[in-house]
Write a protein that holds these residues in place. Structure first.
Motif, PDB file in Angstrom:
ATOM      1  N   ALA A 213      45.781 -55.761   9.581  1.00 18.19           N
ATOM      2  CA  ALA A 213      46.078 -54.161   9.154  1.00 18.19           C
ATOM      3  C   ALA A 213      45.153 -53.596   9.262  1.00 18.19           C
ATOM      4  CB  ALA A 213      46.739 -54.211   7.686  1.00 18.19           C
ATOM      5  N   GLU A 214      45.780 -52.649   9.414  1.00 18.15           N
ATOM      6  CA  GLU A 214      44.172 -50.835   9.624  1.00 18.15           C
ATOM      7  C   GLU A 214      43.540 -50.742   7.933  1.00 18.15           C
ATOM      8  OE1 GLU A 214      45.562 -46.337   9.500  1.00 18.15           O
ATOM      9  OE2 GLU A 214      46.629 -47.132   9.690  1.00 18.15           O
ATOM     10  N   ILE A 215      42.710 -49.584   8.068  1.00 22.35           N
ATOM     11  CA  ILE A 215      41.284 -49.601   7.428  1.00 22.35           C
ATOM     12  C   ILE A 215      41.963 -48.375   6.752  1.00 22.35           C
ATOM     13  CG2 ILE A 215      39.855 -49.349   6.328  1.00 22.35           C
ATOM     14  CD1 ILE A 215      38.747 -52.487   6.896  1.00 22.35           C
ATOM     15  N   ILE A 216      42.764 -47.876   5.715  1.00 21.38           N
ATOM     16  CA  ILE A 216      41.783 -46.614   5.355  1.00 21.38           C
ATOM     17  C   ILE A 216      40.951 -45.554   4.152  1.00 21.38           C
ATOM     18  CG2 ILE A 216      43.717 -44.527   4.042  1.00 21.38           C
ATOM     19  CD1 ILE A 216      46.041 -46.431   3.949  1.00 21.38           C
ATOM     20  N   GLU A 217      40.198 -45.604   4.642  1.00 16.76           N
ATOM     21  CA  GLU A 217      38.987 -44.795   4.679  1.00 16.76           C
ATOM     22  C   GLU A 217      39.169 -43.514   3.353  1.00 16.76           C
ATOM     23  OE1 GLU A 217      36.230 -44.753   7.760  1.00 16.76           O
ATOM     24  OE2 GLU A 217      36.358 -46.916   8.155  1.00 16.76           O
ATOM     25  N   THR A 218      38.579 -43.491   2.438  1.00 14.60           N
ATOM     26  CA  THR A 218      38.162 -42.047   1.861  1.00 14.60           C
ATOM     27  C   THR A 218      36.749 -42.001   1.141  1.00 14.60           C
ATOM     28  OG1 THR A 218      39.057 -41.353   0.055  1.00 14.60           O
ATOM     29  CG2 THR A 218      39.276 -42.867  -0.915  1.00 14.60           C
ATOM     30  N   ASN A 219      36.044 -41.261   0.784  1.00  8.75           N
ATOM     31  CA  ASN A 219      34.539 -41.045   0.099  1.00  8.75           C
ATOM     32  C   ASN A 219      35.328 -40.460  -1.820  1.00  8.75           C
ATOM     33  OD1 ASN A 219      34.298 -39.601   2.663  1.00  8.75           O
ATOM     34  ND2 ASN A 219      33.009 -41.095   1.861  1.00  8.75           N
ATOM     35  N   ASP A 220      36.624 -40.383  -2.546  1.00  2.00           N
ATOM     36  CA  ASP A 220      37.062 -40.285  -3.378  1.00  2.00           C
ATOM     37  C   ASP A 220      37.702 -41.442  -4.740  1.00  2.00           C
ATOM     38  OD1 ASP A 220      38.394 -39.385  -5.626  1.00  2.00           O
ATOM     39  OD2 ASP A 220      39.065 -37.585  -4.294  1.00  2.00           O
ATOM     40  N   LEU A 221      35.909 -42.308  -4.723  1.00  2.00           N
ATOM     41  CA  LEU A 221      36.528 -43.700  -6.046  1.00  2.00           C
ATOM     42  C   LEU A 221      37.636 -43.302  -6.667  1.00  2.00           C
ATOM     43  CD1 LEU A 221      33.007 -44.561  -5.956  1.00  2.00           C
ATOM     44  CD2 LEU A 221      34.501 -45.729  -4.664  1.00  2.00           C
ATOM     45  N   LYS A 222      38.378 -42.191  -7.263  1.00  2.00           N
ATOM     46  CA  LYS A 222      38.606 -41.854  -8.267  1.00  2.00           C
ATOM     47  C   LYS A 222      40.097 -42.149  -8.222  1.00  2.00           C
ATOM     48  CE  LYS A 222      36.081 -40.336 -12.036  1.00  2.00           C
ATOM     49  NZ  LYS A 222      36.529 -38.958 -13.425  1.00  2.00           N
ATOM     50  N   ALA A 223      40.221 -41.760  -6.723  1.00  2.00           N
ATOM     51  CA  ALA A 223      41.571 -41.367  -6.060  1.00  2.00           C
ATOM     52  C   ALA A 223      41.973 -42.456  -5.778  1.00  2.00           C
ATOM     53  CB  ALA A 223      41.560 -40.765  -4.826  1.00  2.00           C
ATOM     54  N   ALA A 224      40.971 -43.223  -5.591  1.00  2.00           N
ATOM     55  CA  ALA A 224      41.265 -45.158  -4.933  1.00  2.00           C
ATOM     56  C   ALA A 224      41.885 -46.115  -6.156  1.00  2.00           C
ATOM     57  CB  ALA A 224      40.386 -45.080  -4.600  1.00  2.00           C
ATOM     58  N   GLU A 225      40.929 -45.574  -6.970  1.00  2.00           N
ATOM     59  CA  GLU A 225      41.390 -46.257  -8.681  1.00  2.00           C
ATOM     60  C   GLU A 225      42.425 -46.385  -9.203  1.00  2.00           C
ATOM     61  OE1 GLU A 225      36.788 -47.404  -9.815  1.00  2.00           O
ATOM     62  OE2 GLU A 225      37.824 -44.597 -10.156  1.00  2.00           O
ATOM     63  N   ALA A 226      43.044 -44.531  -8.330  1.00  2.00           N
ATOM     64  CA  ALA A 226      44.548 -44.081  -9.612  1.00  2.00           C
ATOM     65  C   ALA A 226      45.416 -44.826  -8.124  1.00  2.00           C
ATOM     66  CB  ALA A 226      44.193 -42.914  -9.324  1.00  2.00           C
ATOM     67  N   LEU A 227      45.323 -44.898  -7.106  1.00  2.00           N
ATOM     68  CA  LEU A 227      45.790 -45.372  -6.185  1.00  2.00           C
ATOM     69  C   LEU A 227      46.936 -46.926  -6.225  1.00  2.00           C
ATOM     70  CD1 LEU A 227      47.726 -44.920  -3.578  1.00  2.00           C
ATOM     71  CD2 LEU A 227      45.962 -45.970  -2.297  1.00  2.00           C
ATOM     72  N   ALA A 228      45.207 -47.428  -6.726  1.00  2.00           N
ATOM     73  CA  ALA A 228      45.756 -49.453  -7.373  1.00  2.00           C
ATOM     74  C   ALA A 228      46.010 -49.314  -7.992  1.00  2.00           C
ATOM     75  CB  ALA A 228      44.030 -49.858  -7.355  1.00  2.00           C
ATOM     76  N   LEU A 229      46.024 -48.878  -9.345  1.00  2.00           N
ATOM     77  CA  LEU A 229      46.886 -48.165 -10.807  1.00  2.00           C
ATOM     78  C   LEU A 229      47.878 -47.989 -10.726  1.00  2.00           C
ATOM     79  CD1 LEU A 229      44.348 -46.554 -12.934  1.00  2.00           C
ATOM     80  CD2 LEU A 229      44.637 -49.174 -12.831  1.00  2.00           C
ATOM     81  N   PHE A 230      48.040 -47.611  -9.372  1.00  2.00           N
ATOM     82  CA  PHE A 230      49.434 -46.397  -9.263  1.00  2.00           C
ATOM     83  C   PHE A 230      50.462 -47.393  -9.160  1.00  2.00           C
ATOM     84  CE2 PHE A 230      48.219 -41.707  -9.929  1.00  2.00           C
ATOM     85  CZ  PHE A 230      48.005 -41.431 -11.667  1.00  2.00           C
ATOM     86  N   GLU A 231      49.631 -48.237  -7.817  1.00  2.00           N
ATOM     87  CA  GLU A 231      51.110 -48.965  -7.016  1.00  2.00           C
ATOM     88  C   GLU A 231      51.032 -49.747  -7.542  1.00  2.00           C
ATOM     89  OE1 GLU A 231      48.636 -49.698  -3.187  1.00  2.00           O
ATOM     90  OE2 GLU A 231      49.279 -48.245  -2.193  1.00  2.00           O
ATOM     91  N   THR A 232      50.728 -50.392  -8.596  1.00  2.00           N
ATOM     92  CA  THR A 232      50.492 -51.760  -9.495  1.00  2.00           C
ATOM     93  C   THR A 232      51.862 -50.783 -10.409  1.00  2.00           C
ATOM     94  OG1 THR A 232      48.563 -52.305  -9.202  1.00  2.00           O
ATOM     95  CG2 THR A 232      50.131 -53.585 -10.825  1.00  2.00           C
ATOM     96  N   ALA A 233      51.453 -49.831 -11.222  1.00  2.00           N
ATOM     97  CA  ALA A 233      52.645 -49.231 -11.588  1.00  2.00           C
ATOM     98  C   ALA A 233      53.808 -49.606 -10.803  1.00  2.00           C
ATOM     99  CB  ALA A 233      52.549 -48.272 -12.303  1.00  2.00           C
ATOM    100  N   LYS A 234      54.182 -48.889  -9.979  1.00  2.00           N
ATOM    101  CA  LYS A 234      55.543 -49.186  -9.363  1.00  2.00           C
ATOM    102  C   LYS A 234      56.025 -49.847  -9.158  1.00  2.00           C
ATOM    103  CE  LYS A 234      54.852 -49.202  -4.347  1.00  2.00           C
ATOM    104  NZ  LYS A 234      54.498 -48.747  -3.502  1.00  2.00           N
TER     105      LYS A 234
END
Length: 457
Positions: A213-234
């Motif tokens: 699959a496609e890989i999404i890159e970001t330099n924002d570590l906190k945004a990636a941490e928040a995304l994983a938490l929010f997707e789990t909660a979702k």
């Protein structure tokens, strides 16, 4: 040795080039083993290391506790070829590797309190063994700010190196690792986060070799941490919706699984996955609720989701009780056969925690429980003690008052109900938690049918 931070995808397009690099998998639970298999199959040399001696002893013999039929052949093949090794010495394993994949889980208790002590110990050993140029990728879900405040801080303090200068650090979390298989992980759409460009490029390059699959890159570590938490909660909130909708379907005389099938046909919609109905508690959501409370915020939807999900077990017990009552029987002293406990359909896997809780609850109310799963392994048998596990379907169903179908194995979809009724004690009930049996067919054969979300009975 090669420098992982200098790797480019074109340099490792074939297994011969990849064989120059050693990938160390730290943590040999489900997520770690799946990564080990994918990296080994992609042509890398792999070292698996875990603090649990029993785990490494078994793994060195090609034995695993998760997805045995899927994972063990791959592990054994690469052990025999010398492409995969198993060590207990974390520092030694780290010192021999260019790429470190940290899959050691984070401890979150039922109150949502995070304990990083075990991960901290792992990171200290990594810091003692790490060499310049090493790439470190964390693949388990962390809480907000943990990559900087826990992972980076410990590694820099112990090693004396600086992230993004002397070694390279990235975060690529896999949510709900307990549900992953080799296929789903290979097709998992990853987010890769790193504060430095070299770290980001190196991690993305390496992870592309094991994914489709496609890989999404970001330099924002906190945004990636928040995304994983929010997707789990979702996903947990979706589970709550699925459960409530299934209950509504029951009362309205609508078949939830038919609705789910129609939703799948609409490409713009995600299907209302029936597995959401049986999703257990969510430690990540508990953490988020804790954090919100400390900030004087009330997450109303998330709180309601926790309450809705907690009712699933009670409703499953009510279904069994009601089905038995329709047969003129009571739950106390009833002989109940539970068929299917593996959490992955058509594969040997650990038992579903929901099913284990259901068995405990039914037994506490006086029922006698028999269990059968064609994919039972030694580890699963150990996890199911002291329940009465049968080796064959006929043995498990003999004299049963109620059959509970609790895993989506394909062979259960093809059950011959006309033969089943000769084995059980009629009138008998079928409680179908997976939506495999057509209610009308069960009733034609004289069974009393119940199913979560099945209004057609």
């Amino acid at each position: 040795m090669a420098n992982a931070a200098r790797i480019k995808l074109e340099d490792i397009e074939n297994p011969t080039e990849r064989g120059k690099y050693v990938v160390c998998i730290i943590g040999c639970g489900r997520l770690g083993l799946l990564h080990a298999c994918l990296f080994a199959e992609a042509g890398f040399n792999v070292i698996c290391v875990d603090s649990n001696q029993a785990v490494t002893d078994a793994l060195s013999k090609g034995k695993v506790s998760h997805l045995k039929s899927m994972v063990e052949p791959i592990i054994r093949k690469h052990l025999q070829e010398g492409k995969l090794r198993v060590l207990n010495d974390l520092k030694a394993a780290v010192s021999q590797s260019e790429i470190l994949v940290i899959a050691a889980p984070v401890d979150i208790n039922e109150k949502g309190e995070v304990n990083y002590s075990s991960l901290g110990r792992v990171l200290k050993h990594v810091g003692l063994g790490i060499r310049k140029g090493t790439l470190v990728v964390v693949v388990n879900t962390l809480t907000l700010g943990a990559m900087e405040k826990v992972v980076k801080e410990i590694l820099e303090s112990v090693s004396g190196f600086k992230a993004d200068l002397d070694f390279f650090l990235a975060y690529s979390p896999v949510i709900f690792p307990e549900n992953q298989t080799l296929e789903t992980l290979a097709n998992y759409k990853r987010v890769v986060a790193a504060s430095g460009e070299l770290s980001l490029k190196a991690a993305s390059t390496i992870l592309k070799t094991i994914g489709k699959a496609e890989i999404i890159e970001t330099n924002d570590l906190k945004a990636a941490e928040a995304l994983a938490l929010f997707e789990t909660a979702k996903d947990f909130i979706i589970a709550a919706f699925a459960k409530e909708f299934a209950l509504l379907c029951e009362q309205m005389g609508v078949d939830y699984f038919t609705v789910q099938s129609l939703a799948r046909m609409r490409e713009e919609n995600q299907p209302l996955n029936p597995s959401h109905i049986y999703q257990d508690g969510c430690a990540v959501l508990d953490f988020l609720l804790n954090e919100a409370e400390s900030l004087n915020l009330k997450l109303k939807v998330s709180t309601a989701a926790v309450e809705a999900n907690s009712e699933t077990l009670k409703h499953a017990v009510r279904l069994v009780k009601g089905a038995l009552k329709s047969c003129g029987k009571t739950l106390r002293r009833a002989k109940i056969s539970i068929i299917g406990v593996s959490q992955t359909p058509n594969a040997s896997d650990i038992p579903k925690s929901f099913v284990k809780k259901l068995m405990e609850s039914l037994e506490a109310k006086g029922a006698n429980i028999n269990i059968y799963d064609p994919y039972l392994s030694g580890k699963m048998l150990a996890d199911l003690k002291p329940f009465n596990v049968k080796k064959g379907l006929a043995e498990a169903l003999e004299g049963a008052d109620c059959i509970i179908i609790s895993a989506g194995h394909e062979q259960f979809r093809r059950l011959d109900l006309s033969k089943l009724k000769l084995m059980v004690k009629m009138p008998a009930a079928i409680v179908d938690l997976e939506g495999l049996i057509e209610p009308k067919k069960a009733e034609v054969e004289g069974f009393k049918y119940r199913g979560f979300g099945r209004g057609a009975h």
